[in-house]
Design a protein around this motif. Structure first.
Motif, PDB file in Angstrom:
ATOM      1  N   ASP A 257      22.186  61.143  34.741  1.00  0.00           N
ATOM      2  CA  ASP A 257      22.354  62.040  36.949  1.00  0.00           C
ATOM      3  C   ASP A 257      23.563  60.872  37.224  1.00  0.00           C
ATOM      4  N   ILE A 258      24.153  61.376  37.308  1.00  0.00           N
ATOM      5  CA  ILE A 258      25.808  61.210  37.581  1.00  0.00           C
ATOM      6  C   ILE A 258      26.125  59.941  39.242  1.00  0.00           C
ATOM      7  N   GLY A 259      24.938  60.431  39.888  1.00  0.00           N
ATOM      8  CA  GLY A 259      25.050  59.515  41.178  1.00  0.00           C
ATOM      9  C   GLY A 259      24.103  58.837  41.035  1.00  0.00           C
ATOM     10  N   ILE A 260      23.143  58.907  40.099  1.00  0.00           N
ATOM     11  CA  ILE A 260      22.217  57.379  39.993  1.00  0.00           C
ATOM     12  C   ILE A 260      22.559  57.119  38.921  1.00  0.00           C
ATOM     13  N   ASP A 261      22.979  57.398  37.451  1.00  0.00           N
ATOM     14  CA  ASP A 261      23.425  56.457  36.389  1.00  0.00           C
ATOM     15  C   ASP A 261      24.066  55.761  36.682  1.00  0.00           C
ATOM     16  N   LEU A 262      25.050  56.254  37.089  1.00  0.00           N
ATOM     17  CA  LEU A 262      26.357  55.260  36.586  1.00  0.00           C
ATOM     18  C   LEU A 262      26.636  54.849  38.237  1.00  0.00           C
ATOM     19  N   THR A 263      27.275  53.825  38.271  1.00  0.00           N
ATOM     20  CA  THR A 263      27.819  52.491  39.343  1.00  0.00           C
ATOM     21  C   THR A 263      28.966  53.503  40.530  1.00  0.00           C
ATOM     22  N   PHE A 264      29.318  53.305  41.427  1.00  0.00           N
ATOM     23  CA  PHE A 264      30.434  53.440  41.868  1.00  0.00           C
ATOM     24  C   PHE A 264      31.726  53.059  40.849  1.00  0.00           C
ATOM     25  N   PHE A 265      32.024  51.555  40.725  1.00  0.00           N
ATOM     26  CA  PHE A 265      33.001  52.141  39.652  1.00  0.00           C
ATOM     27  C   PHE A 265      32.629  53.079  38.454  1.00  0.00           C
ATOM     28  N   GLY A 266      31.327  52.707  37.756  1.00  0.00           N
ATOM     29  CA  GLY A 266      31.637  54.025  37.114  1.00  0.00           C
ATOM     30  C   GLY A 266      31.719  55.260  37.363  1.00  0.00           C
TER      31      GLY A 266
END
Length: 461
Positions: A64-73
């Motif tokens: 899940d891009i919005g959950i599993d990745l941080t803003f930097f990610g």
């Protein structure tokens, strides 16, 4: 000269592009797997799949891009989308001039000729034009989405990033979204839908077409545009219309489909958006599954996905001009003509042979993917998928679309590896990939131009 420079010098353009693409994916994988970019749910495998999907601007994801990745990610992901969408081959050749210093003129000319054959064009000023055009369109899209589209997002910082990220993803025909439901919450929002539709279409056109339109913007006469531009525009809008009316027809006849549950206005907007997004964008404003879309509707979407965008654009597929050349050849055959004419212009046999090679090669590659995926079906964690689901997923990966019937995340590593390879080959182009493999296998053989003429003989087909 160092050994590394000598190794780079010996690589052909297709081989250099493949190697550079793999290096970009590897670097992106290592970045996404770090704690600065993702949480504990993202390991090396998840990072590899996501990085490949981003560089190939596909949009398939097992996280899940919005959950599993941080803003930097998410920022790193957006940079990879730009890298893949703006033309991996153009960027590769642009960088090759700096990596390998002292390149001879003949080598540079051969490199440009090869790129032109693969629909990318030159470098230098062309690459600069591509970057400027993309920046302007992404900026305009972001501004429109911020002030008129994503008004329901109360946080200014979140709205700014959502506007920028989705504009980048749309122009690069990537289909990545910050929300797990993609754009289903904005199904009835005409501003969001039309902004993304515009960015998807312009990105899929390619820089050659947008530049040609801009140069001839004052005359507004189609005859002043190049044949390539006219053919791309005409083919694209014919396919959009085909997808739009086709989905309205198939889903209206299919009782119980998702279309029958929404009102008329949303049905029209959803059909239009899905028709545009099917050709390599991958955004969804309706839940795409075998339960929500009829088999005939899925077949139509598969056809649109396989054709894809246009040469030099940010999308994949066999390209609009390829199918247009094949249709012109079919028309000429039915009329008993020896020449293939499009808009009062004769098309060379070399173009038709290339179109045939792209279509046949892509078709066979997708079938091999589906065969291998069906064989790996037993490795899935208790999941058995129908052949329609697997074929749909393979076309979506190879054509760099990103539509998913809920199959990708449930596949085992073997099945996901097949999709990774399919996404990479699909983004490079089947001819470039096969050229790289062929040149590697025959590197010891000196290629001479064949000057021998052979007698002709008819073949019954």
């Amino acid at each position: 000269m160092s050994i590394r420079q000598e190794t780079y010098r010996r690589l052909t353009v297709p081989q250099f592009t493949v190697v550079t693409g793999l290096l970009v994916i590897a670097f992106g994988t290592l970045l996404l797997a770090t704690p600065f970019c993702s949480n504990a749910n993202v390991g090396l495998w998840e990072a590899l799949f996501t990085a490949t999907s981003a560089v190939t601007v596909t949009g398939l994801s097992i996280i899940d891009i919005g959950i599993d990745l941080t803003f930097f990610g998410q920022v790193i992901l957006a940079i990879m989308l730009l890298t893949g969408g703006l033309g991996l081959m153009a960027i590769t050749t642009f960088l090759q001039g700096f990596i390998v210093s002292g390149t001879e003129l003949k080598t540079r000319l051969d490199r440009g000729k090869t790129l032109d054959e693969f629909g990318v064009g030159g470098v230098g000023t062309t690459f600069k034009g591509i970057a400027i055009t993309a920046s302007i369109l992404i900026f305009l899209g972001s501004i429109t989405l911020y002030f008129f589209g994503f008004k329901n997002i109360t946080s200014s910082s979140e709205r700014i990033w959502a506007s920028i990220f989705h504009s980048i993803s749309a122009y690069n025909n990537a289909g990545f979204s910050l929300w797990s439901s993609s754009l289903q919450d904005y199904r009835g929002n005409w501003v969001v839908n039309f902004v993304l539709i515009t960015l998807i279409i312009l990105g899929g056109f390619g820089w050659r077409v947008t530049n040609d339109i801009w140069i001839n913007r004052r005359s507004l006469k189609l005859r002043n545009l190049s044949l390539h531009t006219r053919l791309v525009i005409r083919s694209s809008f014919i396919l959009i219309a085909l997808g739009f009316f086709g989905l309205i027809f198939t889903e209206s006849l299919a009782r119980g489909s998702f279309f029958s549950l929404i009102n008329f206005d949303d049905r029209i907007l959803t059909a239009l958006f899905t028709s545009v997004s099917s050709r390599t964008a991958g955004f969804t404003n309706l839940p795409i599954s075998i339960e929500s879309v009829s088999d005939s509707g899925l077949l139509l979407i598969m056809f649109l996905m396989f054709i894809g965008a246009s040469p030099g654009g940010t999308g994949g597929g066999i390209k609009t001009t390829t199918i247009a050349a094949l249709m012109a050849a079919t028309r000429a055959t039915l009329r008993g003509q020896n020449e293939i004419i499009i808009r009062n212009r004769q098309i060379s046999d070399k173009v038709i042979l290339k179109a045939v090679g792209i279509t046949v090669g892509s078709f066979l590659f997708v079938l091999i993917m589906a065969l291998l995926l069906s064989l790996s079906n037993g490795f899935n964690s208790g999941e058995n998928f129908s052949f329609l689901e697997m074929l749909f997923t393979c076309i979506s990966a190879f054509a760099t679309v990103g539509f998913d019937l809920g199959v990708t995340s449930k596949l085992g590593h073997v099945g996901q590896l097949i999709l990774i390879i399919g996404m990479f080959v699909g983004r490079l182009g089947i001819l470039l990939f096969l050229s790289a493999v062929w040149q590697a296998l025959n590197k010891s053989k000196i290629q001479h131009r064949n000057r021998i003429g052979y007698p002709k003989e008819d073949l019954y087909v």
